[in-house]
Every structure is written in structure tokens, then in C-alpha cells.
Design a protein around this motif. Structure first.
Motif, mmCIF file in Angstrom:
data_model
loop_
_atom_site.group_PDB
_atom_site.id
_atom_site.type_symbol
_atom_site.label_atom_id
_atom_site.label_comp_id
_atom_site.label_asym_id
_atom_site.label_seq_id
_atom_site.Cartn_x
_atom_site.Cartn_y
_atom_site.Cartn_z
ATOM 1 N N ASN A 378 -15.609 0.052 -3.655
ATOM 2 C CA ASN A 378 -15.569 0.207 -2.344
ATOM 3 C C ASN A 378 -14.643 -0.860 -1.672
ATOM 4 O O ASN A 378 -13.751 -0.540 -1.036
ATOM 5 C CB ASN A 378 -16.759 0.554 -1.489
ATOM 6 N N ILE A 379 -15.299 -2.084 -1.990
ATOM 7 C CA ILE A 379 -14.357 -3.063 -1.390
ATOM 8 C C ILE A 379 -12.874 -3.074 -1.734
ATOM 9 O O ILE A 379 -11.975 -3.207 -0.876
ATOM 10 C CB ILE A 379 -14.940 -4.487 -1.712
ATOM 11 N N VAL A 380 -12.730 -2.790 -2.922
ATOM 12 C CA VAL A 380 -11.349 -2.901 -3.375
ATOM 13 C C VAL A 380 -10.574 -1.838 -2.594
ATOM 14 O O VAL A 380 -9.375 -2.135 -2.239
ATOM 15 C CB VAL A 380 -11.227 -2.361 -4.858
ATOM 16 N N VAL A 381 -11.252 -0.579 -2.588
ATOM 17 C CA VAL A 381 -10.551 0.447 -1.898
ATOM 18 C C VAL A 381 -10.191 -0.080 -0.374
ATOM 19 O O VAL A 381 -9.316 0.039 0.297
ATOM 20 C CB VAL A 381 -11.500 1.625 -1.934
ATOM 21 N N GLN A 387 -4.589 -3.177 3.093
ATOM 22 C CA GLN A 387 -3.321 -3.604 2.626
ATOM 23 C C GLN A 387 -2.463 -2.678 3.301
ATOM 24 O O GLN A 387 -1.317 -3.126 4.023
ATOM 25 C CB GLN A 387 -3.140 -3.393 1.093
ATOM 26 N N ALA A 388 -2.739 -1.225 3.122
ATOM 27 C CA ALA A 388 -1.899 -0.238 3.944
ATOM 28 C C ALA A 388 -1.950 -0.707 5.506
ATOM 29 O O ALA A 388 -0.858 -0.657 6.069
ATOM 30 C CB ALA A 388 -2.766 1.064 3.942
ATOM 31 N N ILE A 452 -10.355 -10.052 7.505
ATOM 32 C CA ILE A 452 -10.799 -9.091 6.813
ATOM 33 C C ILE A 452 -10.433 -9.291 5.354
ATOM 34 O O ILE A 452 -11.381 -9.108 4.362
ATOM 35 C CB ILE A 452 -10.308 -7.645 7.381
ATOM 36 N N GLN A 453 -9.234 -9.462 5.135
ATOM 37 C CA GLN A 453 -8.821 -9.676 3.522
ATOM 38 C C GLN A 453 -9.726 -10.863 2.961
ATOM 39 O O GLN A 453 -10.481 -10.752 1.940
ATOM 40 C CB GLN A 453 -7.377 -10.183 3.536
ATOM 41 N N VAL A 460 -15.591 -9.312 -2.366
ATOM 42 C CA VAL A 460 -15.285 -9.135 -3.683
ATOM 43 C C VAL A 460 -15.877 -10.290 -4.599
ATOM 44 O O VAL A 460 -16.630 -9.826 -5.863
ATOM 45 C CB VAL A 460 -13.839 -8.659 -4.035
ATOM 46 N N MET A 461 -15.798 -11.480 -4.366
ATOM 47 C CA MET A 461 -16.078 -12.427 -5.270
ATOM 48 C C MET A 461 -17.485 -12.418 -5.305
ATOM 49 O O MET A 461 -18.238 -12.771 -6.187
ATOM 50 C CB MET A 461 -15.790 -13.883 -4.523
ATOM 51 N N LEU A 462 -18.271 -12.107 -3.875
ATOM 52 C CA LEU A 462 -19.770 -12.183 -4.126
ATOM 53 C C LEU A 462 -20.196 -10.897 -4.840
ATOM 54 O O LEU A 462 -21.362 -10.928 -5.771
ATOM 55 C CB LEU A 462 -20.088 -12.003 -2.555
ATOM 56 N N THR A 463 -19.523 -9.821 -4.708
ATOM 57 C CA THR A 463 -20.042 -8.895 -5.511
ATOM 58 C C THR A 463 -19.656 -9.062 -6.947
ATOM 59 O O THR A 463 -20.657 -8.903 -7.755
ATOM 60 C CB THR A 463 -18.972 -7.748 -5.131
#
Lengths: 559, 198
Positions: A378-381, A387-388, A452-453, A460-463
Motif C-alpha cells: 500500500n505504501i508503495v502504491v 509520484q503521480a 510525504i515522500q 516503507v523503511m519501518l515496514t
């Protein structure tokens, strides 16, 4: 001198006896000599005196006979007798012959005695007497001649011539008598000489005897001194030596004053004795020192032994108490083992439930991981969406830029267009404002997007971390699973081990009790040992004291 | 594994809801903001009606080139376009970056930095090109960024010292550090002689 004392003494006595014998012999000899001397003298004198007496007698007889003849004559003349007795004349002649023979005897005696005269004086005297007697012959013959004349006269009866002749007769007789007197005198002188000779011989003999006696005495004295020296001096030195030895000085030795004889041997023996004593003393000293040191060593070692026995007893005591403690702890161990068995069984059952829990945890972990992974997705999404948005923002930014440029251009146109341009410049300004706002907004949005990034990255890192942790957790859970299984098996093993421990502990208890009993025995033995050692110590002290005494005794002798 | 402080999921959800609501609501312009915009415009207009504080104050277009801020008279500026690469011109001096086609017109693009003799080297595909007014010439100068249009009083300028033969194009220095350039001087480069035809 290798003569024994006995021999020396005997020799000395023998010498003395010999000397005495010599002395006696000499004395006897001298006595004999004197005796012979005096005998001879007396004999001689006696003979002479005898001869003299005879001569005198004869002379007297001659005279008396003469007188007798005279008286006969006178008587005849007187007429008393008829005839002169010729016998008297014959008698007188015989007597004169007798005197003459006596004189001859005297002469021969004198010459004989002269040859055996005892001394020169006597010899001379004898010579003189001989001479005189020889000389006396002449007066005698003269007298005899005269007497013959007389007689002849007498016979003739010529009285007057006879009487006249008397004087010459008398003279002749006087000469003869004188000679006889001289002879007598000489003989008496000779007697005196003889006495003197005798006494001189006696004195000589006495002197000789005295000399010999003195010599003998000196010799005897010297000999006795010698013997005495040869006996006393060694004896004195022996005495001193022995005194010294008695006082304890064993360092001296007797010098060999006389060797070979008894004293020498005694000296050697004394030396030997002293050497032996010295050796004994040295040995005794050495032995005493040894004894001393040994006694000291014994004492030290017994003291040590006593100390060590004491230590031993103490350590036995310690050991006993330690054994008791150990026994107690053994009991405790046994108890604990039982407890541990129970606990381990509990742990075993707990580990089973633990396994279940671990299983659950593992599945939970998996679920968590899946969820975390989906979160990551999800986070990657989200990130892609960001990014978008970023792209859009870039577009917006570009629009803003363009608007900015547009506004600028508008302003430029407006400034060139004059008055109409002024109103247009307002619009341009508005556009510029919008552009600026848009730019600001894009900046903000960009910064927010950046945040946000960042947040997404962080998330992401945490995940990722969470996934890793979940993974780790899973591994740990697996490890926990393994370890719990191991623990379960180990607890099984432990249970059996603890049971063994309990059994061994029981046996150990039995063993400890035996050990305790043995310790008791050891302690008793140690106490006995201690008592014995104390005794030994006492004895060692005594020995030490004795050794000290002995040392003192031995030190008396200086070596 | 779990953070020590537990997450208050309720509060998180509330915040999320709020922010998403904000997003939703942001797409519709609120009347308040419209009001605000109108007020601002009115103020601007009013300001615009007021006579120029100083009629002689010239309008300057400020831009940045490297670390410095420069300015050009707005009257000399024709247009401002973004620089998106240009066709190189072979045999051209290094100040000339190339030519660009702007509404059918070929314009020469020079690098202002090189023209000024500055050591500033910037990326060739970035920046803004300030195109001069046609009266000045058909050239443009690449700069980094264009800022704004400002007014500057000429008497406030600090004129440079011409004794040492300084930079010809520099007209002066404004009080706030903008280096005012002379457009004609800029175009008087030998390489631009061709295009400095009126």
C-alpha cells in the motif's frame, strides 16, 4: 738408652754393688796391703829388733862375759878360783861369733829387707843399717881383736896391760857400741820409719780408699741421679701430663724422653691412652654434636609432627564437619533433585504449552508479516501516487512558471502599450500574482510532497524493518520452538539425570556416612598420634637436655 | 516489536478523516477565499490608478545569473521565454549558444554570462532567455532565472567607475544589489553586430 727401668735399676744396683764390691775389694786390698805392709814392717822391725835385742843381749853377754872373764881373772887372781875359766872366753867368742853372725844376719836381713823395703826411706835405712852393720864388723873385729888381746893378756895374766888395754878395748867397745848404738838408733829410726811408713801407707790407703769411696759415691750419685732422672723426670712429666689429662687437657703429648724402657713404653702407652682418650673425646664430641643436632632435629621434627598432628587433628575435624556439611548438602541436593524433577516435569508440560504458543506465535508472525507486506505494498502504491502527484505538481509548477513568464511578457507588452497597457498590466499583475501563488502553492505542495515522500520512505523503511523484525521474530520463534523442543527433550534428559542424581545422592549419603565413620576413626587415631607425639616431644626434650649436658661434659676435655 | 507507546487508532482514524475531508473540501473554492481574492484585486487596481510615485522611475526586469542579481530596463526587453535548448550555430563564438525559433522568427541566443565575461558556467538546457525588443535587435540572452519587474529610481543608482575601463554594459548598482545592465551595450558585441540591426 734402650734399657728398661728394671734393667737400669738392676744395673744401677749391680753397678753400685759392683762398685761396693770394688770398693770393698779395694779396701780389703788396701787393708791387705797395709796389713802386709805393717806386717812386713813389723816383721822386719821385729826381726831387726829381735836381732838387735839379740845383739844387745849378745853384746851384753859379751860384755858380761868379758866382765865375767875379768872377774874370773880377778877372782883367780884373787885366788878365788884356780884358773880362769876358758869357757867364758869361748863363750865370749862364741858370743862374738854369734854377734858376728847376728851382724851377718842383720846384714843379710837388711839386704833382704832392703830388697823388700816398703819405701825408699826404709830401704835407705836398711842400707844404712847394712852399712853400719857392715861397718860394725870392723869395730867388732877390732873389739874382738882387742878382746883377744885382752884375753890373751888375760890368759897370760898380764893384768896391767890388760887394764891398759881396757881403755882401747873400751874404746873399741865404745866404737862398737856406738856403732851398735847407731845401728840401734837406726833400727829404732827404722821402727819409726816403719811406723811412719805404715801410717803413711795407712794414710795412703785411707786416702785411696776415701778417693775411691768418693769416686764410688760420685759414681753412685751420678748413677742414681741418672737413674733417678731417667725415672723421675719422665715420671714428673708423666705426672704433669696425667694431671693435665685429669684436668681435661688432651691436647698435649708426652715427648719420648726414654723409649724402649718401661717408662718409655709407659709414655707411649700414655700417649696412646691420651690419643685414645682424645679420639674418644673427639668422637664423643662429634657424636655429642651429632646427638645434639639430631636431638634438636628430633625435637624440631617432633614439634613439627606435634604441630602437624595438631593440624591433622584440626583438619580431620574440619574434614568431619565438612563431610557433615557435604552430607547435609547431599541431602539438600537429593531434595533439590526431587524438587527439580517435579519442576522439570512442570517445565516439560509448560514447554508443551509453550510449543503451542510458539506455533500460534509463528502463525501470528506470518499473519503480521503478510499484513506488513500488504502495508508495504500500500505504501508503495501510495508512493507511486505521490509520484503521480509530484508529476502533477511539476506540471502545475511549469504552469506557474509559464504564467510567471506570461505575466512578465504581459507586463512587458503592457509597458510598451502605454495607457491601454496599464489596465492590461493589472491583468498581467493578477496573472503574475496567480503565478506567484501557484508557485508558492507548488513549492508548498512540493515540500509537503517531499515530506510525504519522506514519510512514505520512513514508513516503507519501518515496514521493511517491521517485516524484518517479523522475520527475525519468526526466526526467533522458530528458534524458540527449537529451543523449547530442545528444552523439552533436555528436561526429559534432566528428569532422568535428576533421578540419577537422586539415586547417586542417596548412595553418596551412604558413602558419606561411611566416610564420617572413617573420619571418626581417623580422628581417634590422630588424637592417639597426637598423644604419642607429645610423649615423643617430651622424650625429645629430655634427649635434648641430655645432649646439652653431654656437651658440657665433653667440653671438659680440650682437644 | 511493537512500539512502547500504543497507537491510538481512534485518533489516527479521526485525523485521517479530517485530512481527507480537507482534501475533499479543498477542491471547492470557499467563498471566503473568493472574497479575499476580490479584495486584493481591488487594492491592486487602486494602486495602479495612483500616479507613479516617481515618473522617472524606470521599470526593471530583475534576473539572476549565478550568484548575482542583474537588471535590464523593461523598455529594452521584448519577451521572456523559457530556454529549452537551441540549435547550435557552427563557427560561432562561444558566447553564442545557438539560434532558437520563436513564432517563426530565428533569434540568436547568447550566454549572458560569457558575454559579460563571468566565469559562471551553467547548464546549457536550463534558464530563461530574455529576448530583446525588436528595436534593439533580434537576440536573446540566457540567464538563470527571471524574478520580477521593479521600479528603480535612476538617482539611486550607483554608477560604476569608468576610469579603469570597467564593464561597458553595466549601468549601475541599485541600492538592493541589482546590477543594472545597458541593453545596447550588451548588444554591441562584435558577434551580435550582425543582429543589432534595427
Amino acid at each position: 738408652m734402650r734399657i728398661s727401668i728394671k734393667s737400669k735399676i738392676i744395673l744401677g744396683f749391680a753397678v753400685l754393688a759392683g762398685l761396693s764390691f770394688v770398693m770393698g775389694s779395694y779396701g780389703l786390698l788396701q787393708m791387705g796391703r797395709v796389713n802386709a805392709f805393717t806386717t812386713m814392717i813389723s816383721e822386719q822391725d821385729l826381726a831387726l829388733m829381735h836381732l838387735l835385742a839379740e845383739l844387745n843381749e849378745s853384746r851384753t853377754q859379751m860384755s858380761s862375759l868379758r866382765h865375767k872373764t875379768l872377774s874370773e881373772l880377778l877372782l883367780w887372781k884373787a885366788g878365788a878360783t884356780e884358773k880362769t875359766h876358758p869357757l867364758s872366753q869361748e863363750q865370749w867368742r862364741r858370743t862374738k861369733e854369734h854377734v858376728s853372725s847376728l851382724l851377718k844376719n842383720l846384714e843379710s836381713a837388711c839386704s833382704e829387707f832392703q830388697s823388700s823395703a816398703v819405701n825408699q826411706e826404709r830401704k835407705a835405712q836398711f842400707e844404712k843399717i847394712l852399712q853400719q852393720s857392715r861397718q860394725a864388723e870392723e869395730p867388732l873385729n877390732e873389739t874382738a881383736g882387742q878382746v883377744e888381746i885382752y884375753f890373751s893378756l888375760m890368759n897370760r895374766g898380764d893384768l896391767k896391760p890388760m887394764l891398759a888395754r881396757e881403755e882401747s878395748l873400751l874404746r873399741a867397745r865404745e866404737a862398737f857400741n856406738a856403732k851398735m848404738g847407731t845401728i840401734e838408733g837406726m833400727i829404732r829410726e827404722n821402727l819409726g820409719l816403719g811406723k811412719a811408713a805404715a801410717s803413711s801407707v795407712y794414710r795412703q790407703s785411707r786416702l785411696y780408699i776415701l778417693l775411691v769411696l768418693a769416686a764410688i759415691l760420685l759414681l753412685a750419685a751420678a748413677l742414681s741421679l741418672l737413674i733417678q732422672r731417667s725415672i723421675t723426670v719422665p715420671l714428673i712429666s708423666f705426672m704433669q701430663f696425667v694431671e693435665g689429662v685429669g684436668q681435661g687437657d688432651l691436647t698435649r703429648q708426652i715427648a719420648a724422653l726414654t723409649d724402649g724402657d718401661e717408662l718409655g713404653r709407659m709414655g707411649q702407652n700414655l700417649n696412646g691412652m691420651v690419643a685414645g682418650l682424645k679420639e674418644v673425646a673427639v668422637q664423643a664430641r662429634a657424636a655429642t654434636e651429632n646427638l645434639n643436632s639430631s636431638a634438636a632435629e628430633i625435637l624440631a621434627s617432633t614439634t613439627q609432627q606435634a604441630a602437624s598432628t595438631g593440624e591433622q587433628a584440626a583438619s580431620v575435624q574440619e574434614t568431619t564437619s565438612t563431610m557433615e556439611e557435604v552430607r547435609q548438602s547431599g541431602l539438600q541436593i537429593s531434595e533439590r533433585a526431587k524438587q527439580l524433577i517435579a519442576a522439570t516435569e512442570a517445565a516439560s508440560s509448560a514447554s508443551k504449552s509453550g510449543l503451542d504458543m510458539v506455533q500460534k506465535t509463528t502463525s501470528n508472525m506470518d499473519a503480521i508479516r503478510e499484513q506488513a507486506e500488504s502495508v508495504a505494498e500500500n505504501i508503495v502504491v501510495l508512493s507511486e501516487k505521490t509520484q503521480a502527484v509530484g508529476d502533477i505538481i511539476a506540471t502545475v509548477n511549469e504552469i506557474a512558471e509559464r504564467s510567471h513568464l506570461l505575466s512578465l511578457n504581459a507586463a512587458i507588452e503592457a509597458s510598451g502599450a502605454g495607457e491601454e497597457g496599464r489596465r492590461f498590466s493589472v491583468v498581467a499583475g493578477e496573472i503574475k500574482n496567480l503565478a506567484d501563488q501557484a508557485k508558492e502553492a507548488t513549492l508548498k505542495v512540493r515540500s509537503i510532497l517531499g515530506e510525504i515522500q519522506k514519510g512514505i520512505n520512513a514508513a516503507v523503511m519501518l515496514t521493511e524493518e517491521a517485516v524484518k523484525r517479523v522475520e527475525t521474530g519468526r526466526q526467533q520463534t522458530e528458534a524458540a520452538d527449537k529451543s523449547i523442543r530442545q528444552m523439552a527433550s533436555t528436561s526429559q534428559e534432566s528428569i532422568s539425570a535428576f533421578q540419577q542424581i537422586a539415586a547417586a545422592s542417596n548412595q553418596q549419603q551412604i558413602g558419606f556416612e561411611q566416610v564420617t565413620k572413617a573420619m571418626q576413626n581417623i580422628r581417634q587415631a590422630t588424637e592417639q598420634n597426637a598423644a604419642g607425639t607429645r610423649q615423643l616431644e617430651k622424650s625429645a626434650v629430655n634427649i635434648n637436655a641430655l645432649a646439652q649436658q653431654l656437651t658440657k661434659v665433653v667440653e671438659r676435655y680440650r682437644v | 516489536m511493537k512500539p512502547k507507546r500504543g497507537i491510538d487508532w481512534e485518533a489516527v482514524r479521526k485525523r485521517l478523516k479530517e485530512s481527507s475531508g480537507g482534501l475533499e473540501g479543498g477542491q471547492v473554492l470557499e467563498p471566503r477565499r473568493i472574497e479575499e481574492a476580490y479584495r486584493r484585486r481591488a487594492a491592486e487596481l487602486g494602486r495602479a490608478n495612483a500616479p507613479a510615485a516617481s515618473a522617472r522611475a524606470a521599470e526593471i526586469l530583475t534576473f539572476t545569473l549565478g550568484p548575482e542579481r542583474y537588471g535590464l530596463e523593461l523598455s529594452a526587453v521584448g519577451e521572456v521565454i523559457p530556454f529549452a535548448g537551441c540549435a547550435p550555430l557552427p563557427g560561432a563564438p562561444p558566447e553564442i549558444l545557438g539560434v532558437v525559433n520563436r513564432r517563426g522568427e530565428i533569434l540568436l541566443v547568447a550566454d549572458l554570462a560569457r558575454r559579460l565575461g563571468l566565469p559562471h558556467q551553467s547548464s546549457a538546457a536550463e534558464g530563461i532567455v530574455i529576448i530583446m525588443r525588436q528595436a534593439e535587435g533580434r537576440a536573446g540572452f540566457r540567464v538563470d532565472r527571471v524574478e520580477a519587474i521593479r521600479r528603480s529610481a535612476p538617482e539611486e543608482l550607483v554608477k560604476p567607475d569608468r576610469a579603469g575601463g570597467g564593464k561597458g554594459p553595466v549601468r549601475g548598482l541599485t541600492p538592493d544589489g541589482v546590477i543594472l545592465l545597458e541593453a545596447r551595450e550588451l548588444l554591441r558585441a562584435s558577434c551580435l553586430k550582425e543582429v543589432s540591426k534595427p
